[in-house]
Design a protein around this motif. Sequence first.
Motif, PDB file in Angstrom:
ATOM      1  N   PHE A  15      30.249  42.162  41.733  1.00 30.91           N
ATOM      2  CA  PHE A  15      30.628  41.084  40.829  1.00 30.91           C
ATOM      3  C   PHE A  15      31.033  39.890  41.677  1.00 30.91           C
ATOM      4  N   GLN A  16      30.691  38.706  41.193  1.00 27.76           N
ATOM      5  CA  GLN A  16      31.042  37.478  41.916  1.00 27.76           C
ATOM      6  C   GLN A  16      31.548  36.461  40.909  1.00 27.76           C
ATOM      7  N   LEU A  17      32.639  35.789  41.256  1.00 27.98           N
ATOM      8  CA  LEU A  17      33.217  34.785  40.381  1.00 27.98           C
ATOM      9  C   LEU A  17      33.522  33.530  41.198  1.00 27.98           C
ATOM     10  N   PRO A  18      32.706  32.472  41.075  1.00 29.45           N
ATOM     11  CA  PRO A  18      33.009  31.219  41.776  1.00 29.45           C
ATOM     12  C   PRO A  18      34.344  30.661  41.273  1.00 29.45           C
ATOM     13  N   LEU A  19      35.229  30.324  42.183  1.00 31.64           N
ATOM     14  CA  LEU A  19      36.565  29.854  41.816  1.00 31.64           C
ATOM     15  C   LEU A  19      36.557  28.335  41.717  1.00 31.64           C
ATOM     16  N   SER A  20      36.496  27.833  40.492  1.00 25.29           N
ATOM     17  CA  SER A  20      36.471  26.398  40.250  1.00 25.29           C
ATOM     18  C   SER A  20      37.774  25.980  39.571  1.00 25.29           C
ATOM     19  N   SER A  21      37.914  24.691  39.301  1.00 22.80           N
ATOM     20  CA  SER A  21      39.171  24.168  38.774  1.00 22.80           C
ATOM     21  C   SER A  21      39.530  24.715  37.398  1.00 22.80           C
ATOM     22  N   ASN A  22      38.572  25.295  36.671  1.00 17.86           N
ATOM     23  CA  ASN A  22      38.911  25.837  35.347  1.00 17.86           C
ATOM     24  C   ASN A  22      39.286  27.324  35.405  1.00 17.86           C
ATOM     25  N   LEU A  23      39.409  27.888  36.621  1.00 16.87           N
ATOM     26  CA  LEU A  23      39.844  29.281  36.770  1.00 16.87           C
ATOM     27  C   LEU A  23      41.248  29.325  37.344  1.00 16.87           C
ATOM     28  N   LEU A  24      42.043  30.248  36.854  1.00 20.97           N
ATOM     29  CA  LEU A  24      43.413  30.365  37.326  1.00 20.97           C
ATOM     30  C   LEU A  24      43.876  31.805  37.208  1.00 20.97           C
ATOM     31  N   PRO A  25      44.824  32.188  38.059  1.00 21.61           N
ATOM     32  CA  PRO A  25      45.392  33.537  37.920  1.00 21.61           C
ATOM     33  C   PRO A  25      46.478  33.531  36.842  1.00 21.61           C
ATOM     34  N   SER A  26      46.597  34.630  36.132  1.00 21.08           N
ATOM     35  CA  SER A  26      47.665  34.767  35.141  1.00 21.08           C
ATOM     36  C   SER A  26      48.984  35.021  35.858  1.00 21.08           C
ATOM     37  N   SER A  27      50.018  35.186  35.084  1.00 19.52           N
ATOM     38  CA  SER A  27      51.280  35.689  35.621  1.00 19.52           C
ATOM     39  C   SER A  27      51.044  37.114  36.099  1.00 19.52           C
ATOM     40  N   ILE A  28      51.941  37.614  36.926  1.00 22.59           N
ATOM     41  CA  ILE A  28      51.848  38.995  37.390  1.00 22.59           C
ATOM     42  C   ILE A  28      52.573  39.890  36.391  1.00 22.59           C
ATOM     43  N   TYR A  29      51.881  40.928  35.966  1.00 17.97           N
ATOM     44  CA  TYR A  29      52.433  41.900  35.024  1.00 17.97           C
ATOM     45  C   TYR A  29      52.682  43.221  35.750  1.00 17.97           C
ATOM     46  N   LEU A  30      53.539  44.045  35.178  1.00 20.38           N
ATOM     47  CA  LEU A  30      53.826  45.371  35.724  1.00 20.38           C
ATOM     48  C   LEU A  30      53.790  46.367  34.574  1.00 20.38           C
ATOM     49  N   LYS A  31      53.041  47.454  34.770  1.00 26.16           N
ATOM     50  CA  LYS A  31      52.924  48.463  33.717  1.00 26.16           C
ATOM     51  C   LYS A  31      52.863  49.848  34.332  1.00 26.16           C
ATOM     52  N   ASN A  32      53.460  50.800  33.636  1.00 32.31           N
ATOM     53  CA  ASN A  32      53.401  52.202  34.038  1.00 32.31           C
ATOM     54  C   ASN A  32      52.139  52.820  33.430  1.00 32.31           C
ATOM     55  N   TYR A  33      51.196  53.211  34.274  1.00 28.68           N
ATOM     56  CA  TYR A  33      49.937  53.785  33.815  1.00 28.68           C
ATOM     57  C   TYR A  33      49.917  55.309  33.874  1.00 28.68           C
ATOM     58  N   SER A  34      51.057  55.928  34.074  1.00 26.19           N
ATOM     59  CA  SER A  34      51.123  57.387  34.154  1.00 26.19           C
ATOM     60  C   SER A  34      50.921  58.013  32.779  1.00 26.19           C
ATOM     61  N   LYS A  35      50.134  59.060  32.741  1.00 23.99           N
ATOM     62  CA  LYS A  35      49.977  59.835  31.512  1.00 23.99           C
ATOM     63  C   LYS A  35      50.993  60.985  31.479  1.00 23.99           C
ATOM     64  N   ASP A  36      51.689  61.174  32.607  1.00 23.34           N
ATOM     65  CA  ASP A  36      52.697  62.220  32.750  1.00 23.34           C
ATOM     66  C   ASP A  36      54.068  61.547  32.723  1.00 23.34           C
ATOM     67  N   THR A  37      54.880  61.877  31.754  1.00 23.22           N
ATOM     68  CA  THR A  37      56.180  61.219  31.605  1.00 23.22           C
ATOM     69  C   THR A  37      57.175  61.565  32.709  1.00 23.22           C
ATOM     70  N   SER A  38      56.863  62.573  33.516  1.00 26.86           N
ATOM     71  CA  SER A  38      57.801  62.973  34.566  1.00 26.86           C
ATOM     72  C   SER A  38      57.652  62.134  35.841  1.00 26.86           C
ATOM     73  N   LYS A  39      56.583  61.326  35.930  1.00 27.84           N
ATOM     74  CA  LYS A  39      56.438  60.461  37.103  1.00 27.84           C
ATOM     75  C   LYS A  39      55.851  59.123  36.691  1.00 27.84           C
ATOM     76  N   ASP A  40      56.141  58.120  37.482  1.00 29.20           N
ATOM     77  CA  ASP A  40      55.664  56.770  37.198  1.00 29.20           C
ATOM     78  C   ASP A  40      54.498  56.409  38.106  1.00 29.20           C
ATOM     79  N   ILE A  41      53.530  55.716  37.544  1.00 23.51           N
ATOM     80  CA  ILE A  41      52.445  55.106  38.318  1.00 23.51           C
ATOM     81  C   ILE A  41      52.453  53.634  37.928  1.00 23.51           C
ATOM     82  N   MET A  42      53.212  52.859  38.682  1.00 22.88           N
ATOM     83  CA  MET A  42      53.408  51.457  38.364  1.00 22.88           C
ATOM     84  C   MET A  42      52.339  50.609  39.053  1.00 22.88           C
ATOM     85  N   ILE A  43      51.668  49.770  38.275  1.00 24.90           N
ATOM     86  CA  ILE A  43      50.645  48.877  38.811  1.00 24.90           C
ATOM     87  C   ILE A  43      50.992  47.447  38.453  1.00 24.90           C
TER      88      ILE A  43
END
Length: 141
Positions: free
Chosen positions: A69-97
């Motif tokens: 995949f290729q995405l040319p970075l021009s003036s109409n592209l921007l990064p969002s804020s940084i988010y944090l979410k626990n993607y663990s399917k097991d409640t006994s441990k966290d997988i934070m991304i």
Amino acid sequence: MGDYASMDDHDTPLSGKVLFSEKVFSKFCYFGFVGSNSWDITYVVVMDGVLRVYDSEETYNTNPENFVFQLPLSSNLLPSSIYLKNYSKDTSKDIMIHYIYVLKDNGLWSPTRMFKVGSSNRAAVDKLVNAIKQAVKHTSA
């Protein structure tokens, strides 16, 4: 592949300068919506005003034109804020991304999500955000 550019260097031309290259998690977006439930492990490079996604670091090193995949970075592209979410399917441990979206500014309506990228390492995501901002600044100047 190229030289690394300082994140504070706004005067040097970026041609051949690697602003970011790291193994990260990614999800592709279609019409602004994330297209899968699972993260793919990919190798992302920001260089020469372009964000490229590879299936592995080895592919980037041996055949850099074989990107997924290729995405040319021009003036109409921007990064969002940084988010944090626990993607663990097991409640006994966290997988934070920590993750961001690369967004396309449409002007009148809300930005469209183009690509979702994340890492368990917040510093890697911060570095990617800075690389995108620097690449956009140089391509729109």
